[in-house]
Enzyme design. Structure first.
Site, PDB file in Angstrom:
ATOM      1  N   ASP A   1      71.698  35.045  14.777  1.00 45.27           N
ATOM      2  CA  ASP A   1      71.100  36.110  15.698  1.00 45.27           C
ATOM      3  C   ASP A   1      69.712  37.509  15.727  1.00 45.27           C
ATOM      4  O   ASP A   1      71.008  37.743  15.115  1.00 45.27           O
ATOM      5  CB  ASP A   1      71.610  35.823  17.061  1.00 45.27           C
ATOM      6  CG  ASP A   1      70.500  36.854  18.527  1.00 45.27           C
ATOM      7  OD1 ASP A   1      69.292  35.716  18.592  1.00 45.27           O
ATOM      8  OD2 ASP A   1      70.723  37.001  19.166  1.00 45.27           O
TER       9      ASP A   1
ATOM     10  N   ASP B   1      75.284  37.410  20.601  1.00 50.33           N
ATOM     11  CA  ASP B   1      74.777  37.911  22.451  1.00 50.33           C
ATOM     12  C   ASP B   1      74.906  37.283  22.919  1.00 50.33           C
ATOM     13  O   ASP B   1      75.127  37.803  24.656  1.00 50.33           O
ATOM     14  CB  ASP B   1      74.479  39.505  21.676  1.00 50.33           C
ATOM     15  CG  ASP B   1      72.885  39.223  22.068  1.00 50.33           C
ATOM     16  OD1 ASP B   1      72.189  38.103  21.315  1.00 50.33           O
ATOM     17  OD2 ASP B   1      73.013  41.030  22.459  1.00 50.33           O
TER      18      ASP B   1
ATOM     19  N   ASP C   1      72.671  32.688  23.321  1.00 48.43           N
ATOM     20  CA  ASP C   1      72.726  31.837  22.076  1.00 48.43           C
ATOM     21  C   ASP C   1      74.517  31.309  22.395  1.00 48.43           C
ATOM     22  O   ASP C   1      74.798  30.972  21.397  1.00 48.43           O
ATOM     23  CB  ASP C   1      73.171  33.068  20.947  1.00 48.43           C
ATOM     24  CG  ASP C   1      72.342  34.415  20.869  1.00 48.43           C
ATOM     25  OD1 ASP C   1      71.310  33.760  20.029  1.00 48.43           O
ATOM     26  OD2 ASP C   1      72.378  35.415  20.817  1.00 48.43           O
TER      27      ASP C   1
END
Length: 663
Positions: free
Chosen positions: A331, A546, A550
């Site tokens: 990410d 995080d 996600d």
């Protein structure tokens, strides 16, 4: 070859053919066989009831054969005075039981060290806390109470030099707290009112009061211990292979032992006693224990080492999969970048010209209106703009009316009678009623090519300015990506940002444009992983993230790695948690997994090699070639040492050093 023929040290005969020595050996070995050896019979019975034969079955058969054969000879000599006791195996049975117990004691001693990481963590938590109470008259008093009595909301005092017993927030006082147990950072961190503290960390010199938020199993320390215990008690898929081999190993050894007894009984010049001696050696030297210990001991030590470095591996399966990762998705925001955007550029439009150096009056008015407009925004970029305006002007927000947040576009509101719109190109087209000029498009594109997010601003339906916001790349990200790629792992990036910004960040990180997935909505991140899996069915996919957005992707990946500073939802969905939020620990987790599984492979190799050589040696296969043989008592020693060596080799993982990165 030495023959096992015992000449009596006691010439006195009790009966014809029966010596005092034989009676003493019977009397002394019987309690050893059935008292010290009871555990082997109990374990053998339990395993056979479940249709699985373990190592204790071999020990029970071998020692029983030696004991009962010797007992038969003793009693037969009593019943038949013509029979003479020439060869007894009592000492074989006794020595084997003694050696096996000694070996298992040493093995358990070594295995105990594999779980000492959990013990050390448990020792970090104090057993009591200094509770601050207020009586009915408003007077406060402090008393020491067991930690179990502390509840959420209680206020406690932490004295200098003592460990913090709970997770909470500092209410008053200031100090420096040593959080090395959690972050690995050697320097104490300053803590004052409003800062968070964690259970198990050390308050170095100042007295602070802390409002309790989490205690016991719910605290950060408690969760770390829980994850470690779960990882150390779980079974890796490779363990199933070891279990299946061990399950078929014992019957195989029993068959080999029987064949050894039969063959040596038929060889000219070999006695039945000699054949029995070799048969018992085969039973005793064979060791499925080494196979059974090869995986769990390495897993226990590896997960403990990971925890000491701030890498929490939730289960053995995750540790096994991590070393096979072939593609790793990151990410962007908050993972590869700091996740804290800051304003980098302000351009105001005046008479169709963009200026980067507006007058102080124009800039102050602009930030006053825009800061007030963003004061109600919950979007990270909106909060960034609001905080920036506060830093510049330090003002109280003006009245903001008719505030509307438009998902995927921006916001609209009215501040001091001025209609304000802040957002992307689409919102500006609607707000101003026209397309952006070529000059504006060039300016926006130029900033986006540098990895910045651009927000356009209109006042009363007229474009007046633009704000560029950038999220700085984490300093260690570039080196981590380089390390991963050099180790054969394909690195990909997933972002909700526009393609230009995403490609700019990827370029700085040396990530190929083909490996960048931009403008991906939170719910679509898992789809990206699943699409890649369909194209590469044999790939082992990892995802590093995080945030709450996600969580689905972390769960969809074969190995989900959560940044410790992220949301609780992301941490729960992940397979591995990085406590320190340091990207370098992503590579550490994968590297540690590879080292652990190399150790497991070597443990397996040693276990197979030991049995491949040991069983033929005990069976007397090498006698015609080299004259080598192995008595049962030495076979027992070899069996114990094989298990101990596997445990000690796994313990050597404690010498593991983290991969080094260039600063």
């Amino acid at each position: 070859m030495r023959k096992m023929i015992r000449k009596s040290s006691f010439p006195t005969k009790i009966e014809p053919g029966l010596t005092l020595e034989a009676i003493l050996l019977f009397v002394l070995s019987t309690p050893v066989q059935f008292w010290l050896g009871k555990s082997f019979y109990v374990s053998s019975y339990a395993s056979l009831r479940h249709k699985r034969a373990n190592m204790d079955v071999l020990i029970a058969i071998g020692t029983s054969a030696a004991y009962f054969y010797s007992t038969f000879l003793v009693f037969n000599s009593i019943l038949d005075p013509k029979m003479h006791v020439m060869t007894l195996f009592y000492e074989t049975s006794v020595i084997l039981i003694a050696f096996v117990h000694l070996g298992r004691y040493l093995e358990n001693l070594a295995k105990g060290k594999t779980s000492e990481a959990v013990t050390k963590l448990l020792d970090l938590a104090p057993r009591s806390a200094l509770l601050i109470e207020t009586d009915s008259e408003g007077q406060t008093k402090e008393r020491n109470v067991p930690l179990e009595r502390i509840e959420e909301g209680d206020v406690i005092r932490v004295l200098p030099g003592s460990k913090i017993p709970v997770d909470g927030t500092v209410v008053s006082g200031s100090s420096k707290v040593d959080e090395s147990m959690l972050t690995g950072e050697s320097l104490p961190l300053s803590k004052s009112q409003g800062d968070s503290v964690v259970a198990g960390t050390l308050n170095t010199f100042g007295s602070i009061t802390v409002r309790t938020e989490k205690t016991g199993e719910n605290s950060t320390l408690g969760r770390i211990v829980e994850l470690m215990e779960k990882a150390q008690s779980s079974k890796a898929p490779v363990q199933r292979l070891a279990d299946s081999i061990s399950g078929g190993f014992v019957p195989f050894v029993v068959v080999i032992s029987a064949i050894t007894l039969f063959v040596w009984s038929l060889i000219p010049g070999s006695s039945f006693e000699n054949a029995l001696w070799r048969s018992i050696s085969v039973l005793v030297i064979a060791c499925p224990c080494a196979l059974g210990l090869a995986v769990p001991t390495a897993i226990m030590v590896g997960s403990g080492i990971g925890a000491s470095f701030g890498v929490l591996i939730k289960d053995a399966q995750s540790l096994e999969r991590a070393h096979k990762i072939s593609a790793l998705f990151f990410d962007k925001t908050g993972t590869l970048t700091e996740g804290k955007p800051c304003v980098t550029d302000l351009l105001l439009l005046s008479e169709d010209e963009w200026t980067e150096n507006p007058s102080s009056e124009d800039e102050a008015r602009f930030w006053s209106l825009i800061g007030s407009a963003e004061s109600n925004s919950e979007h990270p970029l909106g909060r960034c703009i609001y905080e920036h305006s506060q830093e510049i002007l330090g003002f109280s927000s003006l009245s903001c009316e008719d505030f509307t947040a438009i998902p995927g576009r921006g916001l609209e509101c009215t501040v001091s009678g001025t209609k304000i719109s802040v957002g992307n190109r689409n919102l500006m087209r609607e707000s101003t009623g026209g397309e952006l000029s070529d000059k504006t498009e060039r300016r926006v594109s130029e900033l986006e090519s540098k990895g910045k997010t651009v927000m356009l601003v209109s006042m009363d339906s007229k474009l007046v300015g633009l704000i560029a916001v950038a999220d700085a790349i984490k300093p260690e990200a570039i080196e981590v990506i380089r390390k991963l790629k050099s180790n054969g792992i394909q690195v990909k990036m997933v972002s909700g940002d526009n393609k230009t910004t995403a490609l700019s960040i990827a370029s700085q990180l040396s990530i190929s444009p083909d490996n960048v997935h931009a403008q991906v909505l939170p719910g679509e991140k898992a789809n990206v992983i699943n699409e890649y899996r369909e194209m590469h069915p044999k790939a082992v996919i990892g995802f590093v993230g995080d945030g709450i957005n996600d969580a689905v992707a972390l769960a969809a990946a074969d190995v989900g790695i959560a940044i410790g500073a992220g949301s609780d939802v992301a941490i729960e969905a992940a397979s591995i948690v990085l406590v320190k939020s340091d990207l370098r620990d992503v590579f550490t987790a994968i590297h540690l997994s590879r080292v652990v599984y190399r150790r497991i492979a070597l443990n397996f190799a040693w276990a197979f090699l030991y049995n491949l050589i040991g069983i033929p040696l005990a069976a007397g296969v090498f006698i015609p070639i080299f004259g080598w043989s192995l008595p049962p008592m030495f076979a027992g020693i070899a069996m114990a040492l094989s298990s101990i060596s596997v445990v000690l080799y796994s313990l050597a993982l404690k010498l593991y050093k983290k991969p080094q990165f260039t600063d």
